[in-house]
Design a protein around this motif. Structure first.
Motif, PDB file in Angstrom:
ATOM      1  N   GLU A   1     -47.364 -33.543  91.884  1.00 45.42           N
ATOM      2  CA  GLU A   1     -46.870 -34.690  92.678  1.00 45.42           C
ATOM      3  C   GLU A   1     -47.959 -35.164  93.851  1.00 45.42           C
ATOM      4  O   GLU A   1     -48.000 -36.302  93.797  1.00 45.42           O
ATOM      5  CB  GLU A   1     -45.670 -34.149  93.345  1.00 45.42           C
ATOM      6  N   ALA A   2     -48.729 -34.057  94.295  1.00 42.12           N
ATOM      7  CA  ALA A   2     -49.693 -34.294  95.309  1.00 42.12           C
ATOM      8  C   ALA A   2     -50.623 -35.284  94.766  1.00 42.12           C
ATOM      9  O   ALA A   2     -51.299 -36.171  95.270  1.00 42.12           O
ATOM     10  CB  ALA A   2     -50.113 -33.172  96.104  1.00 42.12           C
ATOM     11  N   TYR A   3     -51.114 -34.897  93.439  1.00 37.87           N
ATOM     12  CA  TYR A   3     -52.329 -35.462  93.033  1.00 37.87           C
ATOM     13  C   TYR A   3     -51.840 -37.254  92.688  1.00 37.87           C
ATOM     14  O   TYR A   3     -52.362 -38.060  92.779  1.00 37.87           O
ATOM     15  CB  TYR A   3     -52.729 -35.115  91.812  1.00 37.87           C
ATOM     16  N   VAL A   4     -50.726 -37.260  92.227  1.00 39.21           N
ATOM     17  CA  VAL A   4     -50.091 -38.508  91.755  1.00 39.21           C
ATOM     18  C   VAL A   4     -50.213 -39.519  93.278  1.00 39.21           C
ATOM     19  O   VAL A   4     -50.649 -40.704  93.096  1.00 39.21           O
ATOM     20  CB  VAL A   4     -48.604 -38.411  91.221  1.00 39.21           C
ATOM     21  N   GLN A   5     -49.671 -38.899  94.272  1.00 35.39           N
ATOM     22  CA  GLN A   5     -49.696 -39.780  95.442  1.00 35.39           C
ATOM     23  C   GLN A   5     -51.126 -39.931  95.891  1.00 35.39           C
ATOM     24  O   GLN A   5     -51.445 -40.970  96.446  1.00 35.39           O
ATOM     25  CB  GLN A   5     -48.911 -38.888  96.595  1.00 35.39           C
ATOM     26  N   THR A   6     -52.081 -38.823  95.862  1.00 38.80           N
ATOM     27  CA  THR A   6     -53.328 -39.100  96.140  1.00 38.80           C
ATOM     28  C   THR A   6     -54.079 -40.123  95.338  1.00 38.80           C
ATOM     29  O   THR A   6     -54.914 -41.069  95.961  1.00 38.80           O
ATOM     30  CB  THR A   6     -54.176 -37.831  96.110  1.00 38.80           C
TER      31      THR A   6
ATOM     32  N   THR B   1     -40.034 -42.762  85.307  1.00 32.23           N
ATOM     33  CA  THR B   1     -40.471 -43.851  85.874  1.00 32.23           C
ATOM     34  C   THR B   1     -39.963 -43.697  87.359  1.00 32.23           C
ATOM     35  O   THR B   1     -40.414 -44.202  88.646  1.00 32.23           O
ATOM     36  CB  THR B   1     -40.050 -45.114  85.365  1.00 32.23           C
ATOM     37  N   ALA B   2     -38.498 -43.302  87.269  1.00 36.98           N
ATOM     38  CA  ALA B   2     -37.647 -43.000  88.632  1.00 36.98           C
ATOM     39  C   ALA B   2     -38.471 -42.083  89.626  1.00 36.98           C
ATOM     40  O   ALA B   2     -38.452 -42.313  90.749  1.00 36.98           O
ATOM     41  CB  ALA B   2     -36.305 -42.902  88.268  1.00 36.98           C
ATOM     42  N   HIS B   3     -38.787 -41.085  88.927  1.00 31.47           N
ATOM     43  CA  HIS B   3     -39.564 -39.897  89.682  1.00 31.47           C
ATOM     44  C   HIS B   3     -40.615 -40.461  90.270  1.00 31.47           C
ATOM     45  O   HIS B   3     -41.064 -40.211  91.574  1.00 31.47           O
ATOM     46  CB  HIS B   3     -39.853 -38.933  88.797  1.00 31.47           C
ATOM     47  N   ILE B   4     -41.550 -41.306  89.601  1.00 28.01           N
ATOM     48  CA  ILE B   4     -42.880 -41.933  90.399  1.00 28.01           C
ATOM     49  C   ILE B   4     -42.300 -42.912  91.291  1.00 28.01           C
ATOM     50  O   ILE B   4     -42.951 -43.047  92.387  1.00 28.01           O
ATOM     51  CB  ILE B   4     -43.573 -42.451  88.932  1.00 28.01           C
ATOM     52  N   ALA B   5     -41.270 -43.585  91.184  1.00 26.24           N
ATOM     53  CA  ALA B   5     -40.888 -44.667  92.207  1.00 26.24           C
ATOM     54  C   ALA B   5     -40.609 -44.062  93.439  1.00 26.24           C
ATOM     55  O   ALA B   5     -40.857 -44.507  94.403  1.00 26.24           O
ATOM     56  CB  ALA B   5     -39.690 -45.412  91.478  1.00 26.24           C
ATOM     57  N   ARG B   6     -39.741 -43.136  93.154  1.00 28.07           N
ATOM     58  CA  ARG B   6     -39.392 -42.208  94.461  1.00 28.07           C
ATOM     59  C   ARG B   6     -40.363 -41.643  95.141  1.00 28.07           C
ATOM     60  O   ARG B   6     -40.772 -41.446  96.351  1.00 28.07           O
ATOM     61  CB  ARG B   6     -38.201 -41.032  94.223  1.00 28.07           C
ATOM     62  N   LEU B   7     -41.408 -40.750  94.271  1.00 27.74           N
ATOM     63  CA  LEU B   7     -42.542 -40.183  94.886  1.00 27.74           C
ATOM     64  C   LEU B   7     -43.484 -41.047  95.890  1.00 27.74           C
ATOM     65  O   LEU B   7     -44.068 -40.788  96.702  1.00 27.74           O
ATOM     66  CB  LEU B   7     -43.237 -39.632  93.706  1.00 27.74           C
TER      67      LEU B   7
ATOM     68  N   ARG C   1     -28.899 -49.587  88.694  1.00 29.61           N
ATOM     69  CA  ARG C   1     -29.222 -49.994  89.948  1.00 29.61           C
ATOM     70  C   ARG C   1     -28.320 -48.789  90.831  1.00 29.61           C
ATOM     71  O   ARG C   1     -28.844 -48.338  91.873  1.00 29.61           O
ATOM     72  CB  ARG C   1     -28.671 -51.146  90.601  1.00 29.61           C
ATOM     73  N   CYS C   2     -27.016 -48.323  90.270  1.00 25.28           N
ATOM     74  CA  CYS C   2     -26.361 -47.323  90.964  1.00 25.28           C
ATOM     75  C   CYS C   2     -26.533 -45.899  90.513  1.00 25.28           C
ATOM     76  O   CYS C   2     -26.060 -45.041  91.246  1.00 25.28           O
ATOM     77  CB  CYS C   2     -24.839 -47.761  90.826  1.00 25.28           C
ATOM     78  N   PHE C   3     -27.247 -45.912  89.448  1.00 22.29           N
ATOM     79  CA  PHE C   3     -27.448 -44.523  88.896  1.00 22.29           C
ATOM     80  C   PHE C   3     -27.818 -43.553  89.841  1.00 22.29           C
ATOM     81  O   PHE C   3     -27.542 -42.211  90.014  1.00 22.29           O
ATOM     82  CB  PHE C   3     -28.034 -44.420  87.546  1.00 22.29           C
ATOM     83  N   ASP C   4     -28.994 -43.626  90.600  1.00 27.48           N
ATOM     84  CA  ASP C   4     -29.568 -43.158  91.765  1.00 27.48           C
ATOM     85  C   ASP C   4     -29.903 -44.087  92.909  1.00 27.48           C
ATOM     86  O   ASP C   4     -30.966 -44.722  92.818  1.00 27.48           O
ATOM     87  CB  ASP C   4     -30.893 -42.415  90.953  1.00 27.48           C
ATOM     88  N   PRO C   5     -29.195 -43.648  93.749  1.00 27.09           N
ATOM     89  CA  PRO C   5     -29.468 -44.606  94.908  1.00 27.09           C
ATOM     90  C   PRO C   5     -30.651 -44.543  95.729  1.00 27.09           C
ATOM     91  O   PRO C   5     -31.178 -45.103  96.567  1.00 27.09           O
ATOM     92  CB  PRO C   5     -28.208 -44.078  95.959  1.00 27.09           C
TER      93      PRO C   5
END
Length: 456
Positions: free
Chosen positions: A65-70, A103-109, A135-139
């Motif tokens: 996760e840290a490398y994705v952000q970096t 995709t949702a994981h990366i969007a949040r990250l 839209r409502c599955f994961d606020p």
């Protein structure tokens, strides 16, 4: 900020929408950076052809996760707009049980909004239920709007707009159904860019369509590149001393094109001079090289041409026998086998270093793999664990007496297997690696290469 393109499922047109947006942005602004969620090689080729910049893979399983952000923040520096293409359906993750690596994981990250692509070819009023559900599955995931793809007529569009009106969810794009807006594919996905003669015309067509089919007034602010954490944009590599220049021959042509740009960048930052050569066209290896790198690709499609280039096959065989450090992934492994048998069941001679044959079949082997090294190689040490990805339709006829890796799937209790070859100074495996923060892997490879006294 940036925008991530998601689909309700695979096959809804994420890549077409992404390329249309990138084509328009590149035509207008030039400095556009793209990203791709997951371990894909071919979609990033199309991104790069459009933007002129290497696309970057964002994969928290292969890296962290840290490398994705970096990685994301580093490559926003100096660009105007940024766009991320998602993978599969919005919430489809590595295991299928949760949304890790989705995709949702990366969007949040990365804290970026989602543009949801909906395939409307067989929908009218039901489109509202699908959009509202996503839209409502994961606020925690912000859906900024939708793109209606494969709309059949004005009447069809009117029905879709009426259904979505009560949701107050912006329609940010409408693409009509057009059979001409397709990219040919084959057994591992889209046909790579170097094989498509019409691609520049296709990109221009996408740009023309994109100018009128998207709500640019709403989209441009969402797409503008904005670095979230300036402390991670230019972190120096933690490598002591000055690294000597190491000449690495990298196989790059229509048969071998699957390389992560981050891996290539890392090798160069650590002192490698990457010298491209073609096992299809060149009859000898570049002079003075100290290492060989064979990425994945489609050796089975070009097997006859590879077989016909006897001089190149012999040169590779000689170099490996002499002990040149060699890294071969997937298609590269196949090239080093005795033979490749294609989908028409025709067999073609390859380099012959590995005492096995690669046979193409219908079975697709894919997924994340945790690999534990059983042998020391120029890249890994016994007991070392790495995360990689498999994606191939070939099977080998023999198992090595002393395999390179013990592998298991993403599920912790998944069954284990062995694979990969180690001999001379060769590391050959079906496992694709994205090194990320694991700079000890390329450092180890380059150190082995520096010790090789090139006789080429």
């Amino acid at each position: 900020m940036a925008l991530i393109i998601a689909g309700e499922r695979s096959g809804v047109g994420k890549t077409t929408v992404t390329l249309a947006l990138l084509s328009c942005l590149s035509r207008r602004y030039r400095r556009v950076q793209s990203f791709k969620v997951g371990p894909d090689y071919i979609d990033p080729m199309f991104h790069q052809r459009v933007t002129g910049r290497p696309c970057r893979n964002l994969d928290p399983v292969l890296t962290s996760e840290a490398y994705v952000q970096t990685c994301f923040n580093r490559h926003l520096d100096g660009v105007d707009y940024a766009l991320i293409e998602g993978v599969m359906g919005l919430f489809d993750g590595a295991s299928g049980r949760d949304d890790v690596a989705s995709t949702a994981h990366i969007a949040r990250l990365l804290n970026v909004p989602v543009l949801l692509v909906l395939d409307c070819s067989r929908l009218s009023r039901s489109v509202a239920a699908i959009a509202q559900g996503y839209r409502c599955f994961d606020p925690r995931v912000q859906v900024a709007g939708v793109v209606l793809n494969r709309v059949g007529s004005d009447r069809h569009l009117e029905l879709l707009q009426d259904a979505l009106e009560s949701l107050q969810l912006p329609i940010l794009g409408v693409l009509r159904r057009q059979d001409s807006l397709t990219i040919p594919d084959r057994h591992l996905g889209l046909v790579p860019t170097d094989e498509l003669t019409f691609l520049d015309q296709f990109i221009d067509q996408l740009a023309d369509i994109g100018e009128t089919c998207f709500n640019w007034e709403h989209l441009l602010p969402l797409l503008r590149a904005e670095i979230h954490d300036s402390t991670v944009t230019n972190q120096p590599l933690n490598v002591s001393g000055t690294q000597p220049i190491t000449r690495i021959a990298i196989a790059r042509d229509r048969a071998f094109s699957f390389y992560y740009q981050d891996n290539l960048d890392l090798l160069q930052q650590l002192g490698a001079e990457l010298i491209s050569w073609s096992p299809l066209a060149d009859t000898r290896l570049p002079e003075g090289v100290q290492g060989l790198y064979f990425g994945g690709g489609f050796p089975e499609v070009f097997a006859q041409e590879l077989a016909d280039n006897i001089e190149a096959r012999q040169a590779v065989w000689n170099a490996i026998i002499q002990g040149i450090p060699t890294y071969a992934e997937c298609g590269g492994l196949m090239y080093l086998c005795q033979q490749v048998t294609d989908f028409e069941e025709k067999s073609w001679s390859m380099v012959g270093i590995l005492p096995t044959k690669a046979i193409m079949g219908k079975r697709l082997t894919l997924g994340y793999r945790q690999a534990t090294a059983l042998q020391n190689t120029p890249l890994v040490l016994i007991g070392e664990k790495v995360w990689g990805h498999e994606f191939h339709r070939s099977q080998l006829t023999a198992t090595p007496e002393h395999p390179l890796f013990k592998i298991r799937g993403y599920e912790p209790k998944g069954k284990t297997n062995v694979e990969g070859w180690q001999m001379h100074q060769l590391h050959a495996s079906y496992i694709h690696l994205l090194w990320g923060e694991r700079i000890e892997i390329p450092l180890r490879f380059l150190k082995c290469c520096q010790q090789f006294n090139s006789m080429i």
